[in-house]
Design a protein around this motif. Sequence first.
Motif, PDB file in Angstrom:
ATOM      1  N   GLY A  11      40.687  40.917  30.370  1.00 55.70           N
ATOM      2  CA  GLY A  11      41.351  39.682  30.791  1.00 55.70           C
ATOM      3  C   GLY A  11      42.675  39.958  31.452  1.00 55.70           C
ATOM      4  N   GLY A  12      43.451  38.889  31.648  1.00 54.96           N
ATOM      5  CA  GLY A  12      44.722  39.013  32.347  1.00 54.96           C
ATOM      6  C   GLY A  12      45.762  39.811  31.592  1.00 54.96           C
ATOM      7  N   THR A  13      45.820  39.647  30.280  1.00 56.94           N
ATOM      8  CA  THR A  13      46.842  40.344  29.489  1.00 56.94           C
ATOM      9  C   THR A  13      46.655  41.855  29.565  1.00 56.94           C
ATOM     10  OG1 THR A  13      47.168  38.489  27.975  1.00 56.94           O
ATOM     11  CG2 THR A  13      47.765  40.667  27.161  1.00 56.94           C
TER      12      THR A  13
ATOM     13  N   VAL B  35      46.009  40.041  39.007  1.00 58.31           N
ATOM     14  CA  VAL B  35      45.138  40.025  37.832  1.00 58.31           C
ATOM     15  C   VAL B  35      44.391  38.699  37.739  1.00 58.31           C
ATOM     16  CG1 VAL B  35      46.732  41.556  36.607  1.00 58.31           C
ATOM     17  CG2 VAL B  35      46.863  39.107  36.206  1.00 58.31           C
ATOM     18  N   ALA B  36      43.273  38.723  36.996  1.00 56.62           N
ATOM     19  CA  ALA B  36      42.470  37.518  36.819  1.00 56.62           C
ATOM     20  C   ALA B  36      41.831  37.504  35.441  1.00 56.62           C
ATOM     21  CB  ALA B  36      41.384  37.441  37.892  1.00 56.62           C
ATOM     22  N   ALA B  37      41.547  36.289  34.953  1.00 55.36           N
ATOM     23  CA  ALA B  37      40.822  36.083  33.697  1.00 55.36           C
ATOM     24  C   ALA B  37      39.730  35.057  33.964  1.00 55.36           C
ATOM     25  CB  ALA B  37      41.763  35.599  32.596  1.00 55.36           C
ATOM     26  N   ALA B  38      38.493  35.393  33.651  1.00 61.40           N
ATOM     27  CA  ALA B  38      37.353  34.541  34.005  1.00 61.40           C
ATOM     28  C   ALA B  38      37.412  33.169  33.355  1.00 61.40           C
ATOM     29  CB  ALA B  38      36.049  35.240  33.617  1.00 61.40           C
TER      30      ALA B  38
ATOM     31  N   PHE C 269      39.814  40.967  35.574  1.00 56.61           N
ATOM     32  CA  PHE C 269      39.931  42.171  36.403  1.00 56.61           C
ATOM     33  C   PHE C 269      41.356  42.333  36.896  1.00 56.61           C
ATOM     34  CE2 PHE C 269      38.594  38.858  39.448  1.00 56.61           C
ATOM     35  CZ  PHE C 269      39.525  39.005  40.472  1.00 56.61           C
ATOM     36  N   ALA C 270      41.649  43.558  37.265  1.00 55.00           N
ATOM     37  CA  ALA C 270      42.894  43.881  37.957  1.00 55.00           C
ATOM     38  C   ALA C 270      42.557  44.231  39.396  1.00 55.00           C
ATOM     39  CB  ALA C 270      43.598  45.051  37.275  1.00 55.00           C
ATOM     40  N   PHE C 271      43.307  43.652  40.328  1.00 52.88           N
ATOM     41  CA  PHE C 271      43.262  44.143  41.712  1.00 52.88           C
ATOM     42  C   PHE C 271      44.340  45.202  41.814  1.00 52.88           C
ATOM     43  CE2 PHE C 271      45.506  44.090  45.787  1.00 52.88           C
ATOM     44  CZ  PHE C 271      44.489  44.517  46.633  1.00 52.88           C
ATOM     45  N   ILE C 272      43.926  46.412  42.146  1.00 48.56           N
ATOM     46  CA  ILE C 272      44.856  47.539  42.267  1.00 48.56           C
ATOM     47  C   ILE C 272      44.669  48.151  43.643  1.00 48.56           C
ATOM     48  CG2 ILE C 272      45.495  49.806  41.365  1.00 48.56           C
ATOM     49  CD1 ILE C 272      44.516  48.879  38.621  1.00 48.56           C
ATOM     50  N   ARG C 273      45.677  48.022  44.465  1.00 53.53           N
ATOM     51  CA  ARG C 273      45.596  48.520  45.846  1.00 53.53           C
ATOM     52  C   ARG C 273      45.210  49.995  45.843  1.00 53.53           C
ATOM     53  NH1 ARG C 273      45.471  45.386  50.322  1.00 53.53           N
ATOM     54  NH2 ARG C 273      47.260  44.165  49.553  1.00 53.53           N
ATOM     55  N   LYS C 274      44.288  50.360  46.721  1.00 54.10           N
ATOM     56  CA  LYS C 274      43.787  51.732  46.747  1.00 54.10           C
ATOM     57  C   LYS C 274      44.915  52.740  46.947  1.00 54.10           C
ATOM     58  CE  LYS C 274      40.938  50.917  50.098  1.00 54.10           C
ATOM     59  NZ  LYS C 274      39.884  51.065  51.139  1.00 54.10           N
TER      60      LYS C 274
END
Length: 381
Positions: free
Chosen positions: A69-71, A197-200, A211-216
């Motif tokens: 989740g987001g946390t 970040v996101a929490a469904a 999920f976390a969006f993490i730039r490549k």
Amino acid sequence: MKQVYFDNAATTQLRDEVITSITETLSVYGNPSSTHSYGRTSKSILESCRKEIASHFNASASEIIFTSGGTEADNLILNSCVRDLGVKRIITSKIEHHAVLHTVTELQAKFEVHVDYVDIDENGMVDYLHLEKLLSDTSSKILVTLMHVNNEVGTLLDLKKTALLCKDYNALFHSDTVQSIGHYSLDFSEIPIDFAVAAAHKFHGPKGVGFAFIRKNSGIRPLIIGGEQERGLRAGTEPVYAITGLNEALKIAYNNLANERKYIEGIKSYFKERLVKEIPGVKFNGNCENFEHSTYTLLSVCLPIALDKAMMLLFQLDLKGIACSKGSACQSGSVGGSHVLSEILSEEDLQKPSIRFSFSSFNTRKEVDYVINVLKEFIEN
């Protein structure tokens, strides 16, 4: 008894399609890290979801890392930025979610990170001139962490403006986007953000997955150790059924974004109009009544009730079948009150009860009428 759920900023009702997708995937029991056919089937579902999720943000599939989740995603990013990427200074605000604020405090104590708090106005809006002033000191590596949508009063950050400002000063930028993903279109090819970040469960998906969006090529390293799952950034066998639910919920959210946003805006506007008409002296915290500067999904309402009576308000609403919140769900058990409202409200208004009502496409105007009548009766009696 009538039931009204106006606490969608805390969590949302699962869509029927999401429940179906989760149920169907539960029969696919192979471990996605196994190399046999059962594992490959699970892996194929997992990677298909990752690719589809990434497509909503014009991101690469490799930039989506599944978490609980987001946390967890916030913790992964903030800890690694300090521990692994050489961040010595963090710029944040005092109205962030505790997943950020408490983590920053821990990093400050453990690694002696210097923390600056950007100024905010009485509506919770970031002072961008002050942010730029803080960024202008480039003597150490900086991480800026500011949430896109405040979870208590709905204040909106200009995500692209902030990202560009950070880029100008070579600072990393992380945003807690838990309240905005699934509700706003975000193009990470146009917004030079480093981490999100996101929490469904905030967009009608299951709890316990995000999920976390993490730039490549960010250099981020894992917080949870024990395996090479999630491209080595998050160990642990992935919950394929939950990720399938996340993917289905996000797909529906973005396919129906325009129509559902218009509908929810209508619910919020109607609620606001009824409050003003029926409850003289009502106030709206921050900019929550302003659609340009606040999210369309919530209203934070300061009610004209004496302190001795205010203590019973949430209890009485619950007895009437109305679910809402005095702040974020994370704050509901706190005796100290809301740290967000403490930063932006006057001492006088802090003595009055503030309630957060948050909406979804499942809500109706009849529910608004019911809540208004209950509030009015409680105040008048």
